[in-house]
Enzyme design. Structure first.
Site, PDB file in Angstrom:
ATOM      1  CE  LYS A 102       0.106  -1.443   4.494  1.00  0.00           C
ATOM      2  NZ  LYS A 102      -0.199  -2.477   5.399  1.00  0.00           N
ATOM      3  CD  GLU A 126      -9.177  -6.551  -4.918  1.00  0.00           C
ATOM      4  OE1 GLU A 126      -9.652  -6.326  -6.029  1.00  0.00           O
ATOM      5  OE2 GLU A 126      -9.557  -5.955  -3.883  1.00  0.00           O
ATOM      6  CD  GLU A 187       4.112  -4.905  11.570  1.00  0.00           C
ATOM      7  OE1 GLU A 187       5.289  -5.311  11.664  1.00  0.00           O
ATOM      8  OE2 GLU A 187       3.265  -5.424  10.838  1.00  0.00           O
ATOM      9  CE  LYS A 202      -4.304  -1.048   4.947  1.00  0.00           C
ATOM     10  NZ  LYS A 202      -4.555  -1.670   6.257  1.00  0.00           N
ATOM     11  N   GLY A 300      -3.341 -10.198   7.462  1.00  0.00           N
ATOM     12  CA  GLY A 300      -3.045 -11.598   7.747  1.00  0.00           C
ATOM     13  C   GLY A 300      -2.532 -12.316   6.519  1.00  0.00           C
TER      14      GLY A 300
HETATM   15  N1  HSE Z   1      -1.308  -3.403  10.295  1.00  0.00           N
HETATM   16  C1  HSE Z   1      -2.223  -3.393   9.194  1.00  0.00           C
HETATM   17  C2  HSE Z   1      -3.627  -3.560   9.734  1.00  0.00           C
HETATM   18  C3  HSE Z   1      -1.861  -4.501   8.258  1.00  0.00           C
HETATM   19  O1  HSE Z   1      -3.757  -3.832  10.916  1.00  0.00           O
HETATM   20  O2  HSE Z   1      -4.604  -3.407   9.032  1.00  0.00           O
HETATM   21  C4  HSE Z   1      -2.591  -4.485   6.953  1.00  0.00           C
HETATM   22  O3  HSE Z   1      -2.363  -3.319   6.244  1.00  0.00           O
END
Ligand code: HSE
Length: 417
Positions: A102, A126, A187, A202, A300
Site C-alpha cells: 500500500k 487488490e 508490529e 488505504k 493476515g
Molecule cells: N497493520 C495493518 C492492519 C496490516 O492492521 O490493518 C494491513 O495493512
C-alpha cells in the site's frame, strides 16, 4: 498444459503465504488461470534451506529482470524502496506487476498505472487495501456504472482490535496495544497503525480509484487513536455508539474531495458499528446502488495472499490485454483544504466548578451544543455534541473557552455514516 512463470519478491508473511496458496491450491488455480503457475524465483536476502522450494531463492533481482520467461512479478516486500525501482524496471521490461504494497500504490500508483498502460501490461494491487476483502475490483469494475459519492472504511485491523478491547472490556489503550502486539496483530513499531498512516494510505488508494485522480497521503488530514481514552469510549456509549478509526472521502458539491482519517463516534445503527476486532469494513455509497458494504479480514497471511494470487490468475488470463484499472495523476486543488467543511463533533471539557456550570459556560461559545451525560462523570467534566461546525471554527471556540478557564480534554468527530 501451458506454463506461466512468475517471480515473488519478498518471502515475509505475505510472500510465503503466496507460495503456500499456490502450492496448496495448485489444481484449482491452474483450472481457473488455464495455465499452470510456476514460481521460478523468490527474491529474498535471507536463506530458507529447509523449504521444499529452496532452489528457487535468489538474492539477485537482475536475474529475474533479465529472464524472458518471467512474465509476472509479484511484490510482497512492503515499503517504497526498492519496491518502486523494481516495479518500474518490471513494467519497462515486459513484465506485469502484482503487489500487496500500500505504501507503493499510495505514493506512486498513478505513475505505475501510466507505465503499465504505455507498455500494455497489468499493474494490479487488490491486496493493498482490505487484505482478503475484494474492494479494488468491485470499485473499478462492479460499481463502475455508479457515481460514487462517498467511501468510509475501517481500514486498519490493529487499531480496530485495540478500540474493540477498549469498548468491550474497558481495557486502557496501552494495555490493548500490548495485547495486540502479544497476539501478533500489531508490529513492534505500531506507529503507522495507531497514528493513522496505514489507514490513510488505504483511503488514498480508494479515493484515487473511485474519483479518477491520484490523492496523496500528504494531502490528507490524519489523526490516530493515541488520544482516545476510556472516558471518550464511555461518552460514545452514552451518545449511542462506538469509537472507530474511520478513513473517509466525500465528493463535495464544489467537485473537490474532502478526505480524512480520524477516530469518530459511529452510531450503533451504522453498518460499520459492528465491524470489530481485526476485521475491516468498507462502505461505498453510489448513486445507483445506495450503500454497498464490504466486510472481512483486512490483514493476515492467507487472506492477503489469496488476494495476491487472484491478481496473478487475472494477469495470467490477460497476458496480452490490459485490465481496466487506471487513474490520472493528481489534479491541483482537488482536495478541499482541511478544517473548512462543516462536521459534527463530540467535545469533552472540564471546568473548575460543577459540570452544570461548565456546560453553561461552554454554551456561550458553542450555542448549539447538546449535553451528553455519562455514568461516573468526573467533577466539573462535561461532554457535548456540536453539530455543523468546521474544525477551524471549533478550534477558535475551544481556544476562547480555554482562555476563559475551561480545560479542553478531547474532541472527537461524529460520523454521519
Ligand atoms: N497493520 C495493518 C492492519 C496490516 O492492521 O490493518 C494491513 O495493512
Amino acid at each position: 498444459m501451458k506454463m506461466a512463470d512468475i517471480a515473488v519478491l519478498g518471502h515475509g508473511v505475505v510472500g510465503s503465504g503466496v507460495l503456500e496458496v499456490l502450492l496448496s491450491h495448485g489444481d484449482s488455480i491452474t483450472r481457473r488461470a488455464k495455465e499452470a503457475i510456476r514460481v521460478r524465483y523468490v527474491l529474498d536476502l535471507r536463506e530458507f534451506p529447509e523449504l521444499p522450494y529452496a532452489e528457487v531463492f535468489t538474492k539477485d533481482f537482475d536475474r529475474i529482470l533479465q529472464d524472458p520467461e518471467v512474465r509476472i512479478v509479484v511484490e510482497c516486500m512492503g515499503g517504497l524502496e526498492p519496491a518502486f525501482t523494481y516495479a518500474k524496471a518490471c513494467l519497462s521490461n515486459g513484465k506485469s506487476f502484482v503487489t500487496s504494497n500500500k505504501e507503493l500504490v499510495a505514493a506512486r500508483g498513478a505513475e505505475l498505472l501510466a507505465l503499465a498502460q504505455k507498455n500494455n501490461l497489468n499493474f494490479l494491487f487488490e491486496a493493498s487495501v482490505g487484505g482478503g476483502i475484494p474492494i479494488i475490483r468491485p470499485i473499478s469494475q462492479c460499481l463502475a456504472a455508479n457515481e460514487v459519492s462517498e467511501i468510509a472504511g475501517i481500514l486498519n485491523g490493529t487499531t480496530n482490535f485495540i478500540l474493540t478491547k477498549m469498548i468491550r472490556e474497558r481495557m486502557a489503550f496501552a494495555d490493548a496495544l500490548s495485547l495486540a502486539q502479544q497476539l501478533g496483530y500489531a508490529e513492534r513499531d505500531p506507529s503507522a497503525d495507531v497514528e493513522g498512516a496505514d489507514a490513510c494510505r488505504k483511503i488514498c488508494i480508494l479515493a484515487s480509484l473511485a474519483f479518477g485522480s491520484h490523492v496523496y497521503p500528504e494531502d490528507v488530514h490524519t489523526e490516530g487513536i493515541t488520544q482516545i481514552t476510556l472516558e471518550d469510549v464511555a461518552y460514545a456509549d452514552a451518545w449511542g455508539g462506538v469509537v472507530k478509526l474511520i478513513g473517509e472521502v466525500k465528493m463535495l458539491d464544489s467537485g473537490k474531495l474532502s478526505i480524512q482519517v480520524a477516530p469518530m463516534f459511529i452510531s450503533r445503527e451504522s453498518q460499520l458499528a459492528n465491524v470489530d476486532d481485526v476485521f475491516n469494513g468498507i462502505l461505498v455509497r453510489g448513486d445507483a446502488t445506495g450503500d454497498v458494504v464490504f466486510y472481512g479480514k483486512g490483514a493476515g497471511k492467507l487472506p492477503t495472499a489469496s488476494a495476491v494470487v487472484a491478481d496473478v490468475i487475472d494477469c495470467v488470463k490477460h497476458l496480452k490485454a490490459r485490465k481496466y484499472l487506471f487513474w490520472e495523476d493528481a489534479k491541483p486543488d482537488r482536495v478541499e483544504p482541511y478544517g473548512t467543511v462543516p462536521e459534527d463533533f463530540f467535545v469533552r471539557l472540564q471546568g473548575p466548578e460543577s459540570s452544570d456550570q461548565a456546560f453553561a459556560q461552554a454554551r456561550t461559545r458553542l450555542p448549539g451544543a447538546a449535553r451528553i451525560i455519562r455514568r461516573d462523570e468526573a467533577p466539573g467534566e462535561v461532554g457535548l455534541s456540536v453539530g455543523g461546525i468546521s474544525e477551524n471554527q471549533l478550534r477558535m471556540a475551544l481556544d476562547q473557552l480555554s482562555g476563559e478557564g475551561l480545560r479542553v480534554l478531547n474532541r472527537v468527530k461524529i460520523s454521519d455514516f
